[in-house]
Design a protein around this motif. Structure first.
Motif, PDB file in Angstrom:
ATOM      1  N   THR A 218      27.165  41.698  16.568  1.00 52.08           N
ATOM      2  CA  THR A 218      28.369  41.385  17.330  1.00 52.08           C
ATOM      3  C   THR A 218      28.004  40.650  18.614  1.00 52.08           C
ATOM      4  N   PHE A 219      28.692  39.542  18.868  1.00 52.21           N
ATOM      5  CA  PHE A 219      28.527  38.779  20.099  1.00 52.21           C
ATOM      6  C   PHE A 219      29.900  38.366  20.605  1.00 52.21           C
ATOM      7  N   THR A 220      29.978  38.059  21.890  1.00 54.11           N
ATOM      8  CA  THR A 220      31.187  37.414  22.391  1.00 54.11           C
ATOM      9  C   THR A 220      31.048  35.907  22.193  1.00 54.11           C
ATOM     10  N   LEU A 221      32.177  35.235  22.229  1.00 55.71           N
ATOM     11  CA  LEU A 221      32.152  33.779  22.096  1.00 55.71           C
ATOM     12  C   LEU A 221      31.332  33.150  23.219  1.00 55.71           C
ATOM     13  N   ALA A 222      31.433  33.705  24.424  1.00 59.80           N
ATOM     14  CA  ALA A 222      30.670  33.182  25.556  1.00 59.80           C
ATOM     15  C   ALA A 222      29.163  33.350  25.339  1.00 59.80           C
ATOM     16  N   GLU A 223      28.748  34.490  24.774  1.00 59.97           N
ATOM     17  CA  GLU A 223      27.318  34.711  24.509  1.00 59.97           C
ATOM     18  C   GLU A 223      26.794  33.713  23.489  1.00 59.97           C
ATOM     19  N   ILE A 224      27.568  33.453  22.454  1.00 59.15           N
ATOM     20  CA  ILE A 224      27.138  32.476  21.446  1.00 59.15           C
ATOM     21  C   ILE A 224      27.043  31.089  22.062  1.00 59.15           C
ATOM     22  N   ALA A 225      28.047  30.704  22.841  1.00 57.21           N
ATOM     23  CA  ALA A 225      28.028  29.383  23.468  1.00 57.21           C
ATOM     24  C   ALA A 225      26.817  29.223  24.379  1.00 57.21           C
ATOM     25  N   ALA A 226      26.508  30.252  25.157  1.00 57.66           N
ATOM     26  CA  ALA A 226      25.348  30.189  26.052  1.00 57.66           C
ATOM     27  C   ALA A 226      24.058  30.013  25.271  1.00 57.66           C
TER      28      ALA A 226
END
Length: 364
Positions: A3-11
């Motif tokens: 599980t990741f947040t969208l912000a974590e994936i983008a970073a």
């Protein structure tokens, strides 16, 4: 579940998230089948048109996409979204679940060396004098012969066979049932064989007699660089006297055959069912399309692209794109193919012209 947040994936992809960066992402999916917790992979407009068929709240899109017009709450925009897939897929990959440590059913010779935090799975065998690097994973039912060296962080999937005197670099991935270091296909006859006669004369096999084939043993081993990947059921034969070599960064697909004494450069791609015959040298950054074949004892320069199902029978200079049987410059092959398709019509027109000429000649 990863599980990741969208912000974590983008970073992780080196960009900023658009919209709601707190969205929870548990997996990636095609746009039409995506759920609310999925990141839809819509890297082209034709894929993005399918977002409305699913329930995705976020998507990976191309740079400049009007993400809000697709009803999304968030998005990741990239100049080259397919390249972003390399990092994204690594993040979301839960792995194969190989257990750490050495399984009690593994058979490891006392003289073998196993690196720190390496994993050896059930019923695997590691031969005398072999060295396994730190953090390497040797899955179940793998056979590693004596005098083999495998680098750090290697991933050897089930059923792989690695024969003696093979050296494998760091972070190499070998998929199921790969065979590294099998004997090269080297046989010779007491007198000149029909094969040699045909090669010399380009077709005449007269004057040769039936003979038994004598086996030439392979003594050269195999050397594989760092970050190489070899697909399922592919084989790399050991050299006759010197090693068969595969350069760092090269990726080999499923069902590929690399013959003895072959030298393959760095960062090459060999696609499914490609075959490279013995003693051929392939440069850096070359691509061999699916079902392509390369004859023995030839040289292919750097940055060469061989089209699918092509047969390379002679040397290829650097930077050239080749296609056909026998392989020629790609633009030449395309021009020839177009002419071949026109041939039936031209023959019909020629036949009509012959009739016209014959009638005119008789009437005259």
């Amino acid at each position: 579940m990863t599980t990741f947040t969208l912000a974590e994936i983008a970073a992780a992809l080196g960009v900023d998230a658009q919209g709601d960066g707190s969205l929870t992402i548990t997996r990636v999916a095609e746009p039409a089948t995506a759920t609310g917790a999925d990141l839809a992979l819509a890297m082209k407009p034709e894929f993005a048109d399918q977002i409305s068929a699913g329930a995705a709240q976020a998507a990976l899109l191309w740079q400049g996409a009007d993400w809000q017009s697709y009803g999304l709450k968030g998005a990741i925009l990239m100049d080259r979204p397919r390249y972003g897939m390399s990092k994204l897929s690594a993040m979301m990959d839960a792995g194969q679940g190989y257990a750490p440590g050495i399984h009690p059913t593994a058979i490891i010779d006392p003289t073998a060396q196993i690196g720190a935090d390496a994993s050896v799975g059930p019923f695997s065998i590691i031969g005398a004098g072999s060295v396994i690097g730190d953090n390497a994973v040797i899955a179940s039912h793998v056979t590693i012969a004596p005098r083999v060296s495998i680098g750090a962080d290697a991933l050897i999937h089930p059923g792989v066979r690695i024969m003696a005197d093979t050296r494998i670099g760091d972070r190499v991935i070998l998929h199921g049932n790969v065979v590294i270091g099998g004997d090269g296909f080297s046989f010779v006859t007491p007198e000149k064989s029909a094969v040699e006669q045909v090669r010399d004369t380009l077709g005449d096999s007269s004057g040769t007699r039936a003979q038994a084939w004598a086996r030439i043993h392979s003594l050269g081993g195999v050397e594989i660089g760092d970050d190489v990947e070899v697909g399922a059921n592919s084989t790399i034969d050991q050299g006759s006297v010197r090693a068969t070599r595969v350069g760092s960064g090269t990726k080999i697909d499923n069902l590929v055959q690399v013959g003895h004494n072959v030298v393959i450069g760095t960062d090459c791609l060999l696609c499914a069912q490609a075959a490279v015959a013995g003693s051929t040298v392939i440069g850096n950054n070359c691509v061999l399309g699916g079902k392509s074949g390369v004859a023995d004892n030839i040289k292919i320069g750097d940055n060469v692209v061989i089209g699918a199902a092509s047969a390379v029978l002679s040397n290829v200079p650097a930077g050239r794109a080749m296609l056909g049987y026998p392989a020629v410059k790609m633009d030449t092959h395309v021009e020839t193919y177009k002419a071949l398709r026109r041939l039936p019509r031209l023959l019909r027109e020629f036949a009509e012209l012959k009739k016209t000429v014959s009638k005119d000649g008789l009437s005259g």
